[in-house]
Write a protein that holds these residues in place. Sequence first.
Motif, PDB file in Angstrom:
ATOM      1  N   PRO A 255       0.855  -1.176   0.000  1.00  0.00           N
ATOM      2  CA  PRO A 255       0.000   0.000   0.000  1.00  0.00           C
ATOM      3  C   PRO A 255       0.897   1.234   0.000  1.00  0.00           C
ATOM      4  CG  PRO A 255       0.070  -0.971   2.206  1.00  0.00           C
ATOM      5  CD  PRO A 255       0.960  -1.807   1.312  1.00  0.00           C
ATOM      6  N   PRO A 256       0.447   2.386  -0.384  1.00  0.00           N
ATOM      7  CA  PRO A 256      -0.936   2.724  -0.769  1.00  0.00           C
ATOM      8  C   PRO A 256      -1.316   2.301  -2.187  1.00  0.00           C
ATOM      9  CG  PRO A 256       0.453   4.703  -0.560  1.00  0.00           C
ATOM     10  CD  PRO A 256       1.306   3.565  -0.244  1.00  0.00           C
ATOM     11  N   LEU A 257      -0.374   1.755  -2.978  1.00  0.00           N
ATOM     12  CA  LEU A 257      -0.765   1.352  -4.331  1.00  0.00           C
ATOM     13  C   LEU A 257      -1.915   0.348  -4.295  1.00  0.00           C
ATOM     14  CD1 LEU A 257      -0.252   1.428  -7.370  1.00  0.00           C
ATOM     15  CD2 LEU A 257       1.390  -0.418  -7.075  1.00  0.00           C
TER      16      LEU A 257
ATOM     17  N   TYR B 277      -5.968   3.834  -4.745  1.00  0.00           N
ATOM     18  CA  TYR B 277      -5.235   3.622  -5.989  1.00  0.00           C
ATOM     19  C   TYR B 277      -5.534   2.275  -6.641  1.00  0.00           C
ATOM     20  CZ  TYR B 277      -2.906   7.717  -4.199  1.00  0.00           C
ATOM     21  OH  TYR B 277      -2.664   8.976  -3.719  1.00  0.00           O
TER      22      TYR B 277
ATOM     23  N   ALA C 203      -0.989   7.586   5.628  1.00  0.00           N
ATOM     24  CA  ALA C 203      -0.144   8.457   6.434  1.00  0.00           C
ATOM     25  C   ALA C 203      -0.907   9.685   6.961  1.00  0.00           C
ATOM     26  CB  ALA C 203       1.060   8.904   5.630  1.00  0.00           C
ATOM     27  N   ASP C 204      -1.866  10.209   6.189  1.00  0.00           N
ATOM     28  CA  ASP C 204      -2.532  11.432   6.631  1.00  0.00           C
ATOM     29  C   ASP C 204      -3.538  11.176   7.749  1.00  0.00           C
ATOM     30  OD1 ASP C 204      -3.779   9.949   4.754  1.00  0.00           O
ATOM     31  OD2 ASP C 204      -4.812  11.599   3.775  1.00  0.00           O
TER      32      ASP C 204
ATOM     33  N   SER D  87       2.323   3.321   5.631  1.00  0.00           N
ATOM     34  CA  SER D  87       2.466   2.240   4.658  1.00  0.00           C
ATOM     35  C   SER D  87       3.667   1.358   4.976  1.00  0.00           C
ATOM     36  CB  SER D  87       2.604   2.816   3.247  1.00  0.00           C
ATOM     37  OG  SER D  87       3.707   3.689   3.186  1.00  0.00           O
TER      38      SER D  87
ATOM     39  N   PRO E  80       3.870   9.073  11.105  1.00  0.00           N
ATOM     40  CA  PRO E  80       3.539  10.497  11.201  1.00  0.00           C
ATOM     41  C   PRO E  80       2.068  10.634  11.609  1.00  0.00           C
ATOM     42  CG  PRO E  80       3.831   9.827   8.895  1.00  0.00           C
ATOM     43  CD  PRO E  80       4.058   8.619   9.721  1.00  0.00           C
TER      44      PRO E  80
ATOM     45  N   ASP F   6       1.553  10.413  -4.043  1.00  0.00           N
ATOM     46  CA  ASP F   6       0.522   9.365  -4.029  1.00  0.00           C
ATOM     47  C   ASP F   6       1.052   8.046  -3.463  1.00  0.00           C
ATOM     48  OD1 ASP F   6       1.988   8.627  -6.386  1.00  0.00           O
ATOM     49  OD2 ASP F   6       0.614   9.808  -7.617  1.00  0.00           O
ATOM     50  N   VAL F   7       1.520   7.144  -4.336  1.00  0.00           N
ATOM     51  CA  VAL F   7       1.953   5.833  -3.849  1.00  0.00           C
ATOM     52  C   VAL F   7       3.471   5.854  -3.635  1.00  0.00           C
ATOM     53  CG1 VAL F   7       0.062   4.724  -5.059  1.00  0.00           C
ATOM     54  CG2 VAL F   7       2.287   4.863  -6.161  1.00  0.00           C
ATOM     55  N   ILE F   8       4.019   4.680  -3.285  1.00  0.00           N
ATOM     56  CA  ILE F   8       5.461   4.612  -3.050  1.00  0.00           C
ATOM     57  C   ILE F   8       6.212   4.622  -4.388  1.00  0.00           C
ATOM     58  CG2 ILE F   8       7.330   3.202  -2.115  1.00  0.00           C
ATOM     59  CD1 ILE F   8       5.351   2.162  -0.052  1.00  0.00           C
TER      60      ILE F   8
ATOM     61  N   ILE G 271       8.177   7.698   0.319  1.00  0.00           N
ATOM     62  CA  ILE G 271       7.146   7.022   1.094  1.00  0.00           C
ATOM     63  C   ILE G 271       6.195   8.040   1.695  1.00  0.00           C
ATOM     64  CG2 ILE G 271       6.758   5.565   3.122  1.00  0.00           C
ATOM     65  CD1 ILE G 271       9.378   4.212   2.431  1.00  0.00           C
ATOM     66  N   PRO G 272       4.879   7.799   1.584  1.00  0.00           N
ATOM     67  CA  PRO G 272       3.916   8.771   2.086  1.00  0.00           C
ATOM     68  C   PRO G 272       4.171   9.124   3.551  1.00  0.00           C
ATOM     69  CG  PRO G 272       2.808   7.000   0.912  1.00  0.00           C
ATOM     70  CD  PRO G 272       4.247   6.626   0.993  1.00  0.00           C
ATOM     71  N   GLY G 273       4.202  10.391   3.848  1.00  0.00           N
ATOM     72  CA  GLY G 273       4.379  10.827   5.226  1.00  0.00           C
ATOM     73  C   GLY G 273       5.824  10.988   5.648  1.00  0.00           C
ATOM     74  N   TYR G 274       6.767  10.624   4.782  1.00  0.00           N
ATOM     75  CA  TYR G 274       8.185  10.723   5.153  1.00  0.00           C
ATOM     76  C   TYR G 274       8.944  11.577   4.140  1.00  0.00           C
ATOM     77  CZ  TYR G 274       7.458   6.822   8.347  1.00  0.00           C
ATOM     78  OH  TYR G 274       7.026   6.028   9.358  1.00  0.00           O
TER      79      TYR G 274
END
Lengths: 827, 185
Positions: A146-148, A153, A238-239, A244, A682, B115-117, B132-135
């Motif tokens: 994820p998030p894919l 997505y 993450a939000d 992930s 986060p 969006d994605v990784i 990576i999301p959030g980092y």
Amino acid sequence: MNALQRHRRLTTIWASDPGLRGWFTTVNHTDLGRMFLMASFFFFIVAGILAMLIRAQLATPHSAFAGPEIYNQIFTMHGVIMMFLFAIPTFEGLVVYLLPKILGTRDLAFPRLTAYGFWCYIFGGTMMLVSMLLGIAPDGGWFMYPPLTGPLYSPGINTDFWLIGITFVEISAIAAAVEITVSILKYRAPGMSLDKMPIFAWYALVTALMILTGFPPLILGSVLLEVERAFGFPFFQADLGGDSLLWQHLFWLFGHPEVYIIFLPAAGVISTVLPVMCRTTLLGYGWIVAAAVALAFLSFGLWVHHMFTTGIPHMGLAFFSAASTLVAVPTGVQIFAWIGTMWRGRPELRMPMLHLLGFFVTFVIGGLTGVMVAVVPFDWQAHDTAFITAHLHYVLFGGFVFPVLAGLYYWMPHVTGRKRFFRLGEFAFGMIFVGFHVTFLAMHWVGLLGQRRRIPTYAPEDGWTAVNLISSVGSFVMAIGIAMVLIDVILNVVTAVRGTRNPWGAGTLEWAMIQPAPAYNFASLPHVTERDPLYGTPDMALRLARGEGYLGEPRRDWRETVTVDIASGRPDFHVIYPANTRLPIVMSAVTGLFFLSLLLKAYWITPFAMAGVAVLAWRWVWSLGRKEDIGPQAIGQDITVPHAAQVARAPGWWGSVFLLTANATFFGSLLFGFAFLWTVAPGWPPTEWLPASLWELGLGLLGAALAPAAMHGASRALRRGGRPRLGLALAFGGTGMLAVSVGAMMLHTPPPVEHAYNATLFVLGGYAMFHVTLGALMIGFLAARVRRGYASAARQSEFPIVTLWIDYLAAVGALALLAGHLPGLLA
Amino acid sequence: MLAGAAAIFALVMVLLALPFLRRGKDAPEARGIKVWIIGLGLAFPMAVLAALLAYGLTVGERLLPRAEDGAIRVEAEGRQSGWTFRYADQPGRSTSGVLHIPAGRPVDVDITTGDVIHSFWVPRLAGKLDAIPGYVNTLRIEADAPGDYAGVSAEFSGIGYAGLTFTVTAHDEAGWQAFLGDDPQ
């Protein structure tokens, strides 16, 4: 009773139902082992065809063979089927078929569970095949990051097939692992102490324990991701306080041990077959066992090497790099022990030996490239390129497929009772060996030239065209080789001449029986005094057929065997197996209905399916009961042992211990996830904690103290010939208090879709609630047993089992409640 | 590393071939364990691996960004639709598909995703590092000479993955000043 009469009598007792019906009602391990192996080989062919499609696509630049939508499904399914529907089930099939024979007993610990696991595998595998035929197969890669793969997505049903279908299939892995562990520990021939156990059983034991602790993190990850997809719980977003990276940790916490779960059984095959091919015994038995155990432990400490490029701290990198290189040491011990074995003996180039040599060449290269990618700076370049693809195929094909082919040719005479007649095998080996190395050596090269994994196409300017074409040609040569093995096997099964017993001159017990194996394995059970019993007693087969061992006189229609003390191998207690039944296939079909309802989002069916499983499970256990005491049983050789119903640690108790081991790993992974999100993700801390309540917490903790205490009391009362009713009632009350407390916690949890904290707490509560329900059902079951006269001091073994589960329930219930209330109390 | 691996492989192959040539004599097991398991199985890999690990860790340490050396900072944001780059030296400026850096100076790339990784990989400049999301992950790169360097996304990201590429253009000092001097887009 002479040998022939004994054979006929035992066959009537043990045989599966005749005809087609027998396929669906059999609980016999020989039948189910063969069915497992046939199915897994079928999936191997399917995934192999997918591999051919990949190589066809990559053979030329700008290929128009398949678009990315289809190509992504093809490579995802190739990996998924090879890993989950071929490799693991092949281990299960091999072990289910061989283990009781090699341990000198008549069946595995839980025959119906074998069948249940097999049907879960078939139904789950069918789900995956259907998704592929409809063109809606998973397409996010076998690792499903994820998030894919999240709801945003990947909105389609593709990903759900992976999460739900594979979890369904995992039931069979967990079931097999529980069964294998208990069988190895308890179901051996009398006299077979742990140090006289065949090396194959040691490997199977280590592998099974690894499955019990390696698969639960993956199952947890799948559950969380599916819950995120279906209900919007943001575990990996993450939000909203998710992360992930949590998926990556859970996935590789499973994924790396998985590599050794695949390799170790193959190493067991090598350790069994190689000495026989070299006319000697294995060098350094104890060292090899220690190496396998060390490998198992180390493999759980290096999952992060799949995540070297995710930006984890440098100290972490150094630690996991060291652990990853260290794992080469126990592997080296095994490799050199095997080569030392060859030096001790006189190796002969017979058919299984060819594949073993294929193993050595391929696996050593794979190991060396493995050490390379454990070096962090190298991995930063090689990661996610074709170099890694090549490396992992050297390890898995070398470390699994070659040994399995060696095992196939080694045990084929045992399964068919025939002698190899058509000599296609040698030629097929040559094709596979050459084809494999051409394919994957080239792939290393193109990876170092910068070709990424999982790209559907490339441009001529990239300069990869020639190498890719060579690789594709090699893969087709290999495919022809595999097809020739298949033809060779079919021809030999169908037409070859009858063979002699023990054609290789092996020393292990599986060759001390009629071939093909009779339903009961051994007409009487051997007494084992050495590691290779047939070397000391070459006429073992005849003696056992004449009834000179234990349990040589068939009684009533009982499928009997005797268990042993774990360490010493002294006879422990007497067991009567359940007979043929349709229950396993029906129960796995209803289990399948449960998963199908989740997949199709027909949630109104889900509770009915769960209730159906509960009813069937009730019947499953109920049918084991008896209204009269059986008492101690004579097993021959003037030895008398108690019956299983009499003992405190019955097979079901041992099974529960190991199932709870897996369960505790699942729960532990959940707590790890909670702590991981809290400290690393986060978006923490959340805006509000669960409003803590000392009353609710106190009520729950009181219930968690009362229920196990009362269950222990009930157990003790029954054992002393007293009445367990009061204890059962109090225990039921205790679970009720837990239910109220956990229910209140779930009710007061802030909306789970708003923050990962809320979502995690809700899942913790749900987990506790599930166990509360389970515990209440079990106590109800015991109450029904007592009422109907199925329990006595000599039929008390179900009480300790339920006590064990209630102990576990109390522990996880208390932990879940503390995890929920403490942050609020401390804040 | 390749030469070492090839040498070890050759050694194993020779050890594997020899028993077919010589007829085995049943040596006592204790001696076999000493030679094969303790010598070749334990001591040999441990020595090789310890050396390799030490080498790998020192090289890895050298590749890490250090705060004090005054590196240029840029930001790289990956999306399924392509990479966008922003520049600390010129706030508000962003480029798509092309990252501009000065040659001969260390550059810290702050890697994020929309969006994605994804994974930021310019093979000739450095290893890869994930978005990576959030980092925010920081990668140190340095181009020795001016020119164009091909970069790719190296983490599978769905349908458009194959085409998810970018270019790093390293300028000489004059070119870099000219780039900074351009008006923000």
